[in-house]
Design a protein around this motif. Structure first.
Motif, short mmCIF file in Angstrom:
data_model
loop_
_atom_site.label_atom_id
_atom_site.label_comp_id
_atom_site.label_asym_id
_atom_site.label_seq_id
_atom_site.Cartn_x
_atom_site.Cartn_y
_atom_site.Cartn_z
N ALA A 1 -7.13 -3.54 1.85
CA ALA A 1 -6.62 -2.23 1.47
C ALA A 1 -7.20 -1.16 2.40
N ILE A 2 -8.50 -1.26 2.64
CA ILE A 2 -9.16 -0.27 3.51
C ILE A 2 -8.56 -0.29 4.91
N ILE B 1 0.84 -1.20 0.00
CA ILE B 1 0.00 0.00 0.00
C ILE B 1 0.87 1.26 0.00
N ALA B 2 1.89 1.26 0.86
CA ALA B 2 2.78 2.43 0.89
C ALA B 2 3.40 2.63 -0.49
N GLY B 3 3.85 1.55 -1.10
CA GLY B 3 4.45 1.65 -2.43
C GLY B 3 3.48 2.20 -3.45
N ALA B 4 2.23 1.74 -3.36
CA ALA B 4 1.23 2.20 -4.32
C ALA B 4 0.94 3.69 -4.13
N LEU B 5 0.83 4.12 -2.88
CA LEU B 5 0.56 5.54 -2.63
C LEU B 5 1.71 6.39 -3.17
N LEU B 6 2.94 5.92 -2.95
CA LEU B 6 4.09 6.67 -3.45
C LEU B 6 4.13 6.68 -4.97
N ASP C 1 -6.79 -3.40 -6.48
CA ASP C 1 -6.38 -4.04 -7.74
C ASP C 1 -4.94 -3.67 -8.11
N LEU C 2 -4.50 -2.54 -7.61
CA LEU C 2 -3.12 -2.11 -7.90
C LEU C 2 -2.12 -2.86 -7.01
#
Lengths: 246, 246
Positions: A211-212, A174-179, A202-203
């Motif tokens: 994820a939530i 999740i951290a990677g996706a946000l970044l 999905d990402l």
DNA sequence: TGGAATGATTGATAAATATCAATGCGTTAT
DNA sequence: ATAACGCATTGATATTTATCAATCATTCCA
């Protein structure tokens, strides 16, 4: 040229997105290094054959499994590119923002679309047919090399994604996706990004509920702020750490 | 040409793998569709610059992170191509058997190796330098297109692997890996394949212990037979089912 | 204005998967 | 021969992650 006659219903209607349609696509092309090596004539040729179309959020541009007849250039808006996998689960490969080209591994192979491309925001895209593009590649070896470079760059990103998805826990993903969204998609927006929960899942190849939950933990630690689909990254360093640790 | 003088120790030794070194590499090249479009001159050029080297099992051919100066053609043996990820965990992308080319996404981008390539069996490989290859690509547009085709094919395989690794459970992944080894790597060997437990784990992105346990279940159901590193696939249909169900 | 649809959230629970520790078993090196 | 090593195996346990069900909020539409 700007008006299309629909003979079935005998209606003349304005070509979609016509107002914003620039006179010549040289402007767009100049923003994409991959087209650097094109000659004026080749740009003109593309300008003649291209066809610009507008998509509403949620509309499919290319559908996985269909014939690959065109590549597109995203002029405005935002699209997601994803693989439709098993049991209606999708894996988002990347988000694409203007001005960028979207091709696919079907080019020079089986000429099928192996991903689905969907508009996330209101999007306009120019369609360029494969044959024209192939002709230009055969005329222009530097363009062929640009394409190779482009594809190899994407392969490299896929390698990173392999490690991201298979060797990190949910927090790291999740951290990677946000970044990723911050650095590559929603640049220069002051750490503010926008994504639906299902898309975030999905990402990162996890369930929406997971994820939530991770998002909530990050919010409770004040690392991010959340308001609907808007997420503000308060502590980038912290996210980098979480992403790095996995 | 077949003997190398090592001036430091003043020893003249036979170039490795010399005995099996064919006089001209046209034979190998004719087995690889990617080279179909090369002219006689271009094949001769490759023949002049290539350098054939033998590797023992476990020896690294290319190391991730080093400069990409050559691509290789595997003539004999078997190699694994893998990404070195987090905490010394590896992800095997594919096994490569003769006669095949191994390039990488560093070509035309940052000219680095983004994967490590290691001999699994005794292997001989021909090294072809990037510059020669680049020259040929610039001379020969059909070869450039062959390369694009080749890269796109690999991208497509990567897409399948994404789904394989992120949307299937351990049983499906192991079954899929066994079928991959059978269909693509150990063809025409009567359903017999050979792989170390750690490699099977690295191929399916799970722990070695988990891989072993799944293997044991399959063995207990007589779907496979196991003897050391040798695995015999008794019920291919069954494995297909398991792989398909995920 | 009242559904109906869509997406977000939460808790409880089950399932999947990794980790840790111990053991066994060949092969190689001394 | 014996020790040391690498690899395979197993059991016990902890952790990670998904699933299921219910609720809540919001928007959209008739």
């Amino acid at each position: 040229m700007d008006f299309i006659k629909n003979s079935t219903f005998n209606i003349t209607y304005r070509k979609m997105d016509d107002k914003k349609n620039p006179k010549h696509c040289g402007a767009c092309i100049s923003k994409m290094p991959i087209f650097n090596s094109l000659t004026e004539e080749q740009i003109d040729l593309i300008n003649q054959v291209r066809c610009r179309v507008k998509f509403n959020p949620g509309e499919v541009i290319f559908k996985q499994g269909t014939a690959m007849t065109h590549i597109i250039v995203i002029n405005e808006g935002l699209v997601k590119v994803y693989i439709e996998g098993i049991d209606n689960r999708n894996l988002i490969l990347r988000f694409v923002k203007p001005v960028s080209i979207i091709g696919g591994p079907g080019f020079f192979t089986d000429y099928k679309n192996h991903v689905t491309t969907m508009a996330v925001e209101e999007t306009s895209a120019c369609f360029i047919d494969i044959q024209t593009l192939t002709d230009i590649i055969k005329q222009n070896k530097d363009f062929a090399i640009s394409l190779l470079q482009w594809v190899n760059n994407h392969t490299l990103l896929n390698y990173y994604k392999f490690i991201e998805l298979t060797q990190k826990g949910m927090h790291g993903r999740i951290a990677g996706a946000l970044l990723y969204l911050h650095n590559d998609v929603f640049k220069e927006q002051n750490g503010e990004i926008s994504i639906k929960r299902q898309d975030l899942a999905d990402l990162t190849a996890m369930s929406k509920e997971s994820a939530i939950r991770i998002l909530k933990e990050l919010k409770d630690e004040n690392i991010i702020s959340v308001d609907g689909n808007t997420i503000i990254l308060n502590k980038i360093d912290n996210l980098n750490n979480i992403s790095f640790r996995g």
